[in-house]
Design an enzyme around this catalytic site. Structure first.
Site, PDB file in Angstrom:
ATOM      1  N   TRP A  12     -42.272 -23.228  -3.182  1.00 23.94           N
ATOM      2  CA  TRP A  12     -41.909 -23.651  -4.595  1.00 23.94           C
ATOM      3  C   TRP A  12     -42.741 -24.885  -5.184  1.00 23.94           C
ATOM      4  O   TRP A  12     -42.518 -25.023  -6.571  1.00 23.94           O
ATOM      5  CB  TRP A  12     -40.579 -24.005  -4.851  1.00 23.94           C
ATOM      6  CG  TRP A  12     -39.504 -22.772  -4.625  1.00 23.94           C
ATOM      7  CD1 TRP A  12     -39.928 -21.534  -3.991  1.00 23.94           C
ATOM      8  CD2 TRP A  12     -38.043 -22.722  -4.607  1.00 23.94           C
ATOM      9  NE1 TRP A  12     -38.645 -20.679  -3.885  1.00 23.94           N
ATOM     10  CE2 TRP A  12     -37.680 -21.397  -4.189  1.00 23.94           C
ATOM     11  CE3 TRP A  12     -37.242 -23.697  -4.985  1.00 23.94           C
ATOM     12  CZ2 TRP A  12     -36.069 -20.957  -4.145  1.00 23.94           C
ATOM     13  CZ3 TRP A  12     -35.813 -23.352  -4.911  1.00 23.94           C
ATOM     14  CH2 TRP A  12     -35.549 -22.230  -4.692  1.00 23.94           C
ATOM     15  N   LYS A  13     -43.536 -25.423  -4.258  1.00 29.74           N
ATOM     16  CA  LYS A  13     -43.975 -26.868  -4.659  1.00 29.74           C
ATOM     17  C   LYS A  13     -42.966 -27.750  -5.359  1.00 29.74           C
ATOM     18  O   LYS A  13     -41.804 -27.543  -5.235  1.00 29.74           O
ATOM     19  CB  LYS A  13     -45.222 -26.584  -5.386  1.00 29.74           C
ATOM     20  CG  LYS A  13     -46.194 -25.348  -4.683  1.00 29.74           C
ATOM     21  CD  LYS A  13     -47.309 -25.462  -5.304  1.00 29.74           C
ATOM     22  CE  LYS A  13     -48.273 -24.339  -4.300  1.00 29.74           C
ATOM     23  NZ  LYS A  13     -49.523 -24.247  -4.722  1.00 29.74           N
ATOM     24  N   HIS A 103     -50.449 -28.802   3.842  1.00 34.07           N
ATOM     25  CA  HIS A 103     -50.987 -28.033   2.689  1.00 34.07           C
ATOM     26  C   HIS A 103     -52.104 -28.446   2.055  1.00 34.07           C
ATOM     27  O   HIS A 103     -52.217 -29.600   1.823  1.00 34.07           O
ATOM     28  CB  HIS A 103     -49.757 -27.800   1.928  1.00 34.07           C
ATOM     29  CG  HIS A 103     -49.879 -26.941   0.565  1.00 34.07           C
ATOM     30  ND1 HIS A 103     -50.667 -27.226  -0.622  1.00 34.07           N
ATOM     31  CD2 HIS A 103     -49.715 -25.614   0.517  1.00 34.07           C
ATOM     32  CE1 HIS A 103     -50.752 -26.075  -1.092  1.00 34.07           C
ATOM     33  NE2 HIS A 103     -50.210 -25.204  -0.620  1.00 34.07           N
ATOM     34  N   GLU A 105     -52.895 -29.396  -0.929  1.00 32.61           N
ATOM     35  CA  GLU A 105     -52.407 -30.302  -1.981  1.00 32.61           C
ATOM     36  C   GLU A 105     -51.847 -31.541  -1.182  1.00 32.61           C
ATOM     37  O   GLU A 105     -52.234 -32.484  -1.911  1.00 32.61           O
ATOM     38  CB  GLU A 105     -51.299 -29.714  -2.830  1.00 32.61           C
ATOM     39  CG  GLU A 105     -51.907 -28.370  -3.837  1.00 32.61           C
ATOM     40  CD  GLU A 105     -50.709 -27.539  -4.263  1.00 32.61           C
ATOM     41  OE1 GLU A 105     -49.529 -27.678  -3.896  1.00 32.61           O
ATOM     42  OE2 GLU A 105     -51.151 -26.352  -4.442  1.00 32.61           O
ATOM     43  N   GLU A 173     -55.401 -20.352   3.939  1.00 32.86           N
ATOM     44  CA  GLU A 173     -55.049 -20.437   2.489  1.00 32.86           C
ATOM     45  C   GLU A 173     -56.411 -21.146   2.044  1.00 32.86           C
ATOM     46  O   GLU A 173     -56.805 -22.266   2.099  1.00 32.86           O
ATOM     47  CB  GLU A 173     -54.112 -21.232   2.038  1.00 32.86           C
ATOM     48  CG  GLU A 173     -52.584 -20.941   2.236  1.00 32.86           C
ATOM     49  CD  GLU A 173     -51.652 -21.555   1.287  1.00 32.86           C
ATOM     50  OE1 GLU A 173     -50.929 -20.729   0.570  1.00 32.86           O
ATOM     51  OE2 GLU A 173     -51.543 -22.758   1.334  1.00 32.86           O
ATOM     52  N   SER A 219     -52.931 -17.157  -4.524  1.00 34.12           N
ATOM     53  CA  SER A 219     -52.742 -16.147  -5.361  1.00 34.12           C
ATOM     54  C   SER A 219     -52.161 -14.621  -4.999  1.00 34.12           C
ATOM     55  O   SER A 219     -52.729 -13.694  -5.482  1.00 34.12           O
ATOM     56  CB  SER A 219     -53.990 -15.869  -6.197  1.00 34.12           C
ATOM     57  OG  SER A 219     -54.310 -17.268  -6.811  1.00 34.12           O
ATOM     58  N   GLY A 240     -47.099 -19.064  -3.574  1.00 41.14           N
ATOM     59  CA  GLY A 240     -46.832 -20.337  -4.272  1.00 41.14           C
ATOM     60  C   GLY A 240     -46.044 -19.875  -5.711  1.00 41.14           C
ATOM     61  O   GLY A 240     -44.881 -19.398  -5.652  1.00 41.14           O
ATOM     62  N   GLY A 241     -46.897 -19.703  -6.848  1.00 48.55           N
ATOM     63  CA  GLY A 241     -46.550 -19.460  -8.105  1.00 48.55           C
ATOM     64  C   GLY A 241     -45.551 -18.160  -8.286  1.00 48.55           C
ATOM     65  O   GLY A 241     -44.455 -18.230  -8.661  1.00 48.55           O
TER      66      GLY A 241
HETATM   67  P1  PGA Z   1     -50.335 -19.725  -5.024  1.00 54.47           P
HETATM   68  O1  PGA Z   1     -50.087 -20.810  -3.911  1.00 54.47           O
HETATM   69  O2  PGA Z   1     -49.671 -18.558  -4.629  1.00 54.47           O
HETATM   70  O3  PGA Z   1     -49.867 -20.145  -6.417  1.00 54.47           O
HETATM   71  O4  PGA Z   1     -51.885 -19.484  -5.002  1.00 54.47           O
HETATM   72  C1  PGA Z   1     -50.196 -20.715  -2.541  1.00 54.47           C
HETATM   73  C2  PGA Z   1     -50.055 -22.040  -1.951  1.00 54.47           C
HETATM   74  O5  PGA Z   1     -50.238 -23.097  -2.387  1.00 54.47           O
HETATM   75  O6  PGA Z   1     -49.170 -22.106  -0.961  1.00 54.47           O
END
Ligand code: PGA
Length: 261
Positions: A12-13, A103, A105, A173, A219, A240-241
């Site tokens: 979910w970030k 991750h 990020e 990823e 994605s 993610g999203g």
């Molecule tokens: P995303 O993110 O599905 O929004 O591209 C994937 C993730 O960062 O784990």
């Protein structure tokens, strides 16, 4: 997909407070129940922010939900004067099973390098958590080093030097595919996951390589998930999203239906 149970992981970030978290988990579990989802065939895990975890755990426990619980990070330390850090011990106590480590990020915005990621992986093992070790190359690295050099290097660095290696998951990823709408092709994802498995076999033995789940992330949506999971090399997805929408995420979790078509 060999004998490995596919893992559908929702990162979910930094989204959803604890009340929104409860609403999403309820909706997700109802949607999967309506669809007769079999959690033994496909494991589904959510990774909420720290402040949501206790609420989500209480809900999962009270309603006996079969969804799994993960955290997005943990401290490399166990306890002490580390302001703002969260110990793996606290996560285990809340029935958290999985924890994301490395991750992109965190690597990018928190300057986490291979040494920190290795130490966090060790902390996860110490506290009985399953680290989901995230690896992947940037667009520049893809151009200069080719397709799988960086993911393999990051995988081996995270797993180096542990006394006790417990269960772990790798999530490939490509950084250029995260949150950008640009997806790796199913062939690219399968090729890199296959190379990572070869590297695991060389380093840790064939048994570990064959029992370890390697996910694709970047994605992923309900309408492209089946392509990735058709390959026997890809054992699930890190989302993610699209994990913030119960319908979309449950569509991803039900990928087997698309594959059967
Ligand atoms: P995303 O993110 O599905 O929004 O591209 C994937 C993730 O960062 O784990």
């Amino acid at each position: 997909m060999a004998n490995r149970v596919p893992l559908i992981a929702g990162n979910w970030k930094m989204n959803l407070d604890h009340q929104q978290a409860i609403a999403l988990v309820q909706k997700l579990s109802w949607t999967l129940k309506d669809a007769d989802h079999d959690y033994k065939t496909t494991e589904v895990v959510v990774f909420p922010p720290f402040t949501d975890i206790r609420s989500v755990q209480t809900l999962m426990d009270a309603d006996k939900l079969e969804l799994g619980l993960g955290a997005q990070d943990l401290s490399k330390f166990d306890s002490g004067a580390y302001t703002g850090e969260i110990s793996g011990a606290f996560l285990s106590k809340l029935d958290v099973k999985y924890v994301l480590v490395g991750h992109s990020e965190r690597r990018q915005y928190h300057s986490e390098g291979d040494d920190v990621i290795q130490a966090k992986t060790a902390a996860a093992f110490r506290h009985g958590l399953v680290p989901v070790i995230c690896v992947g190359e940037t667009l520049e690295e893809l151009e200069t080093e080719g397709q799988s050099a960086v993911p393999i290097r990051q995988t081996l660095a995270a797993l180096a030097g542990h006394d006790n290696i417990g269960e772990f998951v790798i999530a490939y990823e490509p950084v250029w595919a995260i949150g950008t709408g640009k997806v790796a092709t199913a062939e690219e994802a399968a090729a890199v996951c296959g190379k990572i498995r070869e590297a695991l076999a060389a380093e840790l033995g064939e048994a570990v390589a064959q029992s370890t789940r390697i996910l694709y992330g970047g994605s992923v949506k309900a309408n492209n998930v089946a392509g990735f999971l058709r390959s026997t090399e890809v054992d699930g997805v890190l989302v993610g999203g699209a994990s913030l929408d119960a319908e979309e995420f449950s569509g991803i979790a039900r990928f087997l239906k698309h594959i059967a078509l």
